[in-house]
Design a protein around this motif. Structure first.
Motif, PDB file in Angstrom:
ATOM      1  N   LEU A 335       0.828  -1.207   0.000  1.00 17.49           N
ATOM      2  CA  LEU A 335       0.000   0.000   0.000  1.00 17.49           C
ATOM      3  C   LEU A 335       0.860   1.254   0.000  1.00 17.49           C
ATOM      4  CD1 LEU A 335      -2.261  -2.046   0.550  1.00 17.49           C
ATOM      5  CD2 LEU A 335      -3.166  -0.478   2.274  1.00 17.49           C
ATOM      6  N   GLU A 336       1.935   1.242   0.779  1.00 17.09           N
ATOM      7  CA  GLU A 336       2.807   2.419   0.813  1.00 17.09           C
ATOM      8  C   GLU A 336       3.528   2.601  -0.525  1.00 17.09           C
ATOM      9  OE1 GLU A 336       4.961   5.837   2.148  1.00 17.09           O
ATOM     10  OE2 GLU A 336       2.988   4.929   2.553  1.00 17.09           O
ATOM     11  N   GLY A 337       3.896   1.510  -1.167  1.00 15.27           N
ATOM     12  CA  GLY A 337       4.483   1.628  -2.494  1.00 15.27           C
ATOM     13  C   GLY A 337       3.524   2.275  -3.480  1.00 15.27           C
ATOM     14  N   VAL A 338       2.259   1.887  -3.414  1.00 14.21           N
ATOM     15  CA  VAL A 338       1.240   2.492  -4.276  1.00 14.21           C
ATOM     16  C   VAL A 338       1.099   3.979  -3.975  1.00 14.21           C
ATOM     17  CG1 VAL A 338      -1.231   2.529  -4.818  1.00 14.21           C
ATOM     18  CG2 VAL A 338      -0.014   0.335  -4.647  1.00 14.21           C
ATOM     19  N   ARG A 339       1.047   4.325  -2.688  1.00  9.22           N
ATOM     20  CA  ARG A 339       0.917   5.744  -2.325  1.00  9.22           C
ATOM     21  C   ARG A 339       2.105   6.555  -2.844  1.00  9.22           C
ATOM     22  NH1 ARG A 339      -1.457   3.487   2.656  1.00  9.22           N
ATOM     23  NH2 ARG A 339       0.631   3.316   3.542  1.00  9.22           N
ATOM     24  N   GLN A 340       3.302   6.000  -2.734  1.00  9.85           N
ATOM     25  CA  GLN A 340       4.479   6.722  -3.246  1.00  9.85           C
ATOM     26  C   GLN A 340       4.364   6.956  -4.750  1.00  9.85           C
ATOM     27  OE1 GLN A 340       7.018   8.216  -1.871  1.00  9.85           O
ATOM     28  NE2 GLN A 340       6.804   7.573   0.264  1.00  9.85           N
ATOM     29  N   MET A 341       3.886   5.955  -5.470  1.00  8.08           N
ATOM     30  CA  MET A 341       3.748   6.106  -6.923  1.00  8.08           C
ATOM     31  C   MET A 341       2.624   7.068  -7.295  1.00  8.08           C
ATOM     32  SD  MET A 341       6.242   4.374  -8.157  1.00  8.08           S
ATOM     33  CE  MET A 341       7.049   5.165  -6.739  1.00  8.08           C
ATOM     34  N   ARG A 342       1.627   7.155  -6.444  1.00  9.22           N
ATOM     35  CA  ARG A 342       0.544   8.120  -6.681  1.00  9.22           C
ATOM     36  C   ARG A 342       0.944   9.530  -6.278  1.00  9.22           C
ATOM     37  NH1 ARG A 342      -4.895   5.219  -4.162  1.00  9.22           N
ATOM     38  NH2 ARG A 342      -5.328   3.795  -5.906  1.00  9.22           N
ATOM     39  N   GLY A 343       1.949   9.629  -5.426  1.00 12.86           N
ATOM     40  CA  GLY A 343       2.390  10.935  -4.949  1.00 12.86           C
ATOM     41  C   GLY A 343       1.616  11.447  -3.761  1.00 12.86           C
ATOM     42  N   SER A 345       1.750   9.916  -0.384  1.00  8.44           N
ATOM     43  CA  SER A 345       2.195   9.399   0.900  1.00  8.44           C
ATOM     44  C   SER A 345       2.383  10.548   1.881  1.00  8.44           C
ATOM     45  CB  SER A 345       3.521   8.650   0.742  1.00  8.44           C
ATOM     46  OG  SER A 345       4.099   8.348   2.000  1.00  8.44           O
ATOM     47  N   VAL A 346       2.183  10.286   3.161  1.00 11.53           N
ATOM     48  CA  VAL A 346       2.441  11.319   4.166  1.00 11.53           C
ATOM     49  C   VAL A 346       3.927  11.623   4.268  1.00 11.53           C
ATOM     50  CG1 VAL A 346       0.386  10.826   5.532  1.00 11.53           C
ATOM     51  CG2 VAL A 346       2.511   9.618   6.048  1.00 11.53           C
ATOM     52  N   ASN A 347       4.752  10.695   3.830  1.00  7.71           N
ATOM     53  CA  ASN A 347       6.201  10.894   3.771  1.00  7.71           C
ATOM     54  C   ASN A 347       6.654  10.740   2.317  1.00  7.71           C
ATOM     55  OD1 ASN A 347       6.772  11.218   6.631  1.00  7.71           O
ATOM     56  ND2 ASN A 347       6.290   9.044   6.841  1.00  7.71           N
ATOM     57  N   GLN A 348       6.145  11.615   1.475  1.00 10.83           N
ATOM     58  CA  GLN A 348       6.338  11.464   0.040  1.00 10.83           C
ATOM     59  C   GLN A 348       7.796  11.711  -0.366  1.00 10.83           C
ATOM     60  OE1 GLN A 348       4.077  10.377  -2.236  1.00 10.83           O
ATOM     61  NE2 GLN A 348       5.813  10.363  -3.653  1.00 10.83           N
ATOM     62  N   VAL A 349       8.348  10.787  -1.136  1.00 13.80           N
ATOM     63  CA  VAL A 349       9.671  10.958  -1.729  1.00 13.80           C
ATOM     64  C   VAL A 349       9.510  11.813  -2.980  1.00 13.80           C
ATOM     65  CG1 VAL A 349      11.630   9.772  -2.804  1.00 13.80           C
ATOM     66  CG2 VAL A 349      10.475   8.752  -0.817  1.00 13.80           C
ATOM     67  N   GLU A 350      10.291  12.856  -3.076  1.00 10.14           N
ATOM     68  CA  GLU A 350      10.157  13.798  -4.186  1.00 10.14           C
ATOM     69  C   GLU A 350      10.411  13.108  -5.526  1.00 10.14           C
ATOM     70  OE1 GLU A 350      11.792  18.233  -5.509  1.00 10.14           O
ATOM     71  OE2 GLU A 350      12.642  17.194  -3.763  1.00 10.14           O
ATOM     72  N   ASN A 351       9.479  13.322  -6.449  1.00  8.53           N
ATOM     73  CA  ASN A 351       9.596  12.802  -7.819  1.00  8.53           C
ATOM     74  C   ASN A 351       9.745  11.284  -7.887  1.00  8.53           C
ATOM     75  OD1 ASN A 351       9.525  15.458  -8.926  1.00  8.53           O
ATOM     76  ND2 ASN A 351      11.710  15.692  -8.502  1.00  8.53           N
ATOM     77  N   ARG A 353       9.149   7.718  -8.925  1.00  7.08           N
ATOM     78  CA  ARG A 353       8.528   7.107 -10.103  1.00  7.08           C
ATOM     79  C   ARG A 353       8.653   5.592 -10.127  1.00  7.08           C
ATOM     80  NH1 ARG A 353       5.130  10.094 -12.718  1.00  7.08           N
ATOM     81  NH2 ARG A 353       5.626   9.127 -14.732  1.00  7.08           N
ATOM     82  N   LYS A 354       9.569   5.049  -9.324  1.00  8.74           N
ATOM     83  CA  LYS A 354       9.783   3.605  -9.279  1.00  8.74           C
ATOM     84  C   LYS A 354       9.986   3.195  -7.832  1.00  8.74           C
ATOM     85  CE  LYS A 354       9.990   3.025 -13.834  1.00  8.74           C
ATOM     86  NZ  LYS A 354       9.530   4.394 -14.162  1.00  8.74           N
ATOM     87  N   CYS A 355       9.380   2.048  -7.460  1.00  5.04           N
ATOM     88  CA  CYS A 355       9.467   1.561  -6.080  1.00  5.04           C
ATOM     89  C   CYS A 355       9.550   0.044  -6.082  1.00  5.04           C
ATOM     90  CB  CYS A 355       8.248   2.015  -5.274  1.00  5.04           C
ATOM     91  SG  CYS A 355       8.200   1.409  -3.571  1.00  5.04           S
TER      92      CYS A 355
END
Length: 374
Positions: A335-343, A345-351, A353-355
Motif C-alpha cells: 500500500l505504501e508503495g502504491v501511495r508513493q507512486m501516486r504521490g 504518501s504522508v512521507n512522500q519521496v520527491e519525484n 517514479r519507481k518503487c
C-alpha cells in the motif's frame, strides 16, 4: 506478460489493538475500502485471493470470506507463504487476469494476533525445542548472531534501519507506534533474544489491508482514478529450515529480486524508494544487499549518513514498516508503495517514479518481490 496489470485500489483498517474484531470483519473492511478507492462495484470482482490468518489457520477460509462478502468468485482461494504471500498473490492475480481466468481480483490479508492468539509466533521450533529453541524471534536471533560474526559493526546498521522506520512512523497518522527513536534509547533497550533488542523487532498488530488488481486496459475502460502499474514480480523460496542451511546469511531473496528486476527491465539504481520487509532489522540489511543496493560497507555508510530517510539516497519503509506502522505481515508495504507512486504518501519521496517492495515469510524461508512504477 503481454498486458500489464495495475493496482487499481487500496484499502486498510486501523492498525494495533482492535478488540472484538474477527479476521473476517477486518478483511471485509479492507476490501470494501479498496473497492471504494478504485470506484469499482463488488459485483464486478470475479477473483478473490486471501492469505490464511496466522493467528488462526482454518480450512476453506477463502470460501468463508467470499460467503461473508456475498461473492461467488470464479477464481481464487487461500495462499500461504507466510509474509511473502501478499506479493505472490498479486502476482498470481496478474497472471490469472493475463490468462483470462478472471478480470478483476481482490487480494487481501487480515490477522488479529494482538487481541487473538500469538501462538504461531511463540511456538516451540521442531526437535530443537527440547534444547530451548522457542519462538520465531529465536530463529532470527540465530541469523543475526551469524551476521554479526561476519560484520561485527552490523549493530550500527540495525540501529539506523530502526531509527529510520520509527522516524517515518512518527509522521504517519495511521501508524500503531508513533514514537521516534534515538541512538541512546535503542542501545538502552532490553534484549528480546540476544543479539536482537526490542527495537530490532516488529510490532504485534491486529489489522487488514487489501488491493484491487486488474489489467491496465480494464482500468482505462472503467476510468480508474489512479492505477499503479505492476512492472515486475518475482519469488525465491529457500524451503529449508534454519538449522539445515549451508549459510545462515544467504536466502533466495536475490533470486526473487533478479526475477522481478528482469521482468521490469530495471535495476536497483532505478528505484526511487524501497519498502523492505522489516520483521527484524537484520532482515532489511540482508534483503538490501541481496537486492543489489550495495555491500554491507556501502549500506553501513548509507545508514550513518541518514540515507534511509525520505530525503536520503535510498528512502526505505516510508510509512514506518513493520517496526512502526503495523506488524501485520507485508501488505501494508505494498500500500505504501502504491501511495508513493501516486504521490500522496504522508512521507512522500520527491519525484518518486519507481518503487520496489519486498515480502518475506517464515524464518527467511520464502521471499517475493514487487516493482511498481509510473
Amino acid at each position: 506478460m503481454a498486458s500489464r496489470a495495475v493496482i487499481a485500489g487500496i484499502g486498510q483498517t486501523a492498525f494495533g489493538r482492535l478488540p472484538g474484531r474477527t479476521t473476517e470483519s477486518l478483511n471485509i473492511e479492507a476490501c470494501r475500502k479498496a473497492l471504494e478507492d478504485a470506484a469499482i462495484e463488488k459485483d464486478r470482482v470475479d477473483g478473490l485471493l486471501v492469505k490464511v490468518p496466522t493467528s488462526r489457520v482454518e480450512m476453506m477460509y477463502g470460501q468463508k470470506l467470499a460467503e461473508a462478502m456475498g461473492m461467488q468468485p470464479r477464481f481464487g482461494g487461500v495462499f500461504d507463504q507466510g509474509g511473502a504471500s501478499n506479493i505472490s498473490m498479486i502476482g498470481i492475480a496478474a497472471m490469472a487476469i493475463e490468462a483470462g481466468q478472471c478480470e478483476i481480483a481482490l487480494v487481501s490479508l487480515a490477522d488479529n494476533p494482538k487481541t487473538g492468539s500469538r501462538a504461531a509466533y511463540e511456538k516451540p521450533w521442531g526437535d530443537a525445542a527440547d534444547l530451548g529453541w522457542s519462538s520465531v524471534v529465536a530463529g532470527y536471533a540465530l541469523i543475526a548472531r551469524r551476521y554479526l560474526h561476519e560484520f561485527p559493526n552490523a549493530e550500527e546498521l540495525f540501529r539506523d534501519i530502526a531509527i529510520a522506520a520509527r522516524a517515518h512512523g512518527a509522521e504517519n497518522p495511521n501508524a500503531q507506534l508513533r514514537k521516534p527513536l534515538d541512538t541512546a534509547t535503542y542501545e538502552a533497550a532490553n534484549w528480546i533474544v540476544e543479539p536482537l533488542r526490542r527495537d530490532d523487532c516488529c510490532l504485534i498488530s491486529d489489522g487488514a489491508a487489501a488491493v484491487v488488481v486488474m489489467s491496465e486496459a480494464r482500468a482505462k475502460e472503467l476510468d480508474v482514478r489512479a492505477p499503479v502499474p505492476v512492472l515486475g514480480i518475482g519469488q525465491g523460496n529457500s524451503s529449508s529450515d534454519v538449522t539445515l542451511r549451508a549459510d545462515l546469511t544467504k536466502t533466495r531473496a536475490d533470486v526473487s529480486a533478479a526475477t522481478a528486476f528482469a521482468m521490469a527491465g530495471l535495476e536497483p539504481r532505478d528505484m526511487d524508494c524501497a519498502q523492505i520487509y522489516d520483521c527484524f532489522t537484520v532482515t532489511v540489511a540482508m534483503t538490501l544487499e541481496a537486492y543489489g543496493f550495495g555491500s554491507f560497507d556501502a549500506l553501513h555508510e548509507l545508514g550513518r549518513a541518514g540515507g534511509f530517510g525520505v530525503s536520503g539516497d535510498l528512502p526505505i519503509n516510508t510509512s514506518g514498516g513493520l517496526l512502526s506502522e503495523t506488524g501485520m505481515p507485508g501488505m501494508q508495504l505494498v500500500l505504501e508503495g502504491v501511495r508513493q507512486m501516486r504521490g500522496d504518501s504522508v512521507n512522500q519521496v520527491e519525484n518518486a517514479r519507481k518503487c520496489v517492495v519486498s515480502n518475506q515469510g517464515g524464518i527467511m524461508h520464502t521471499h517475493s518481490t514487487l516493482i511498481l512504477g509510473q
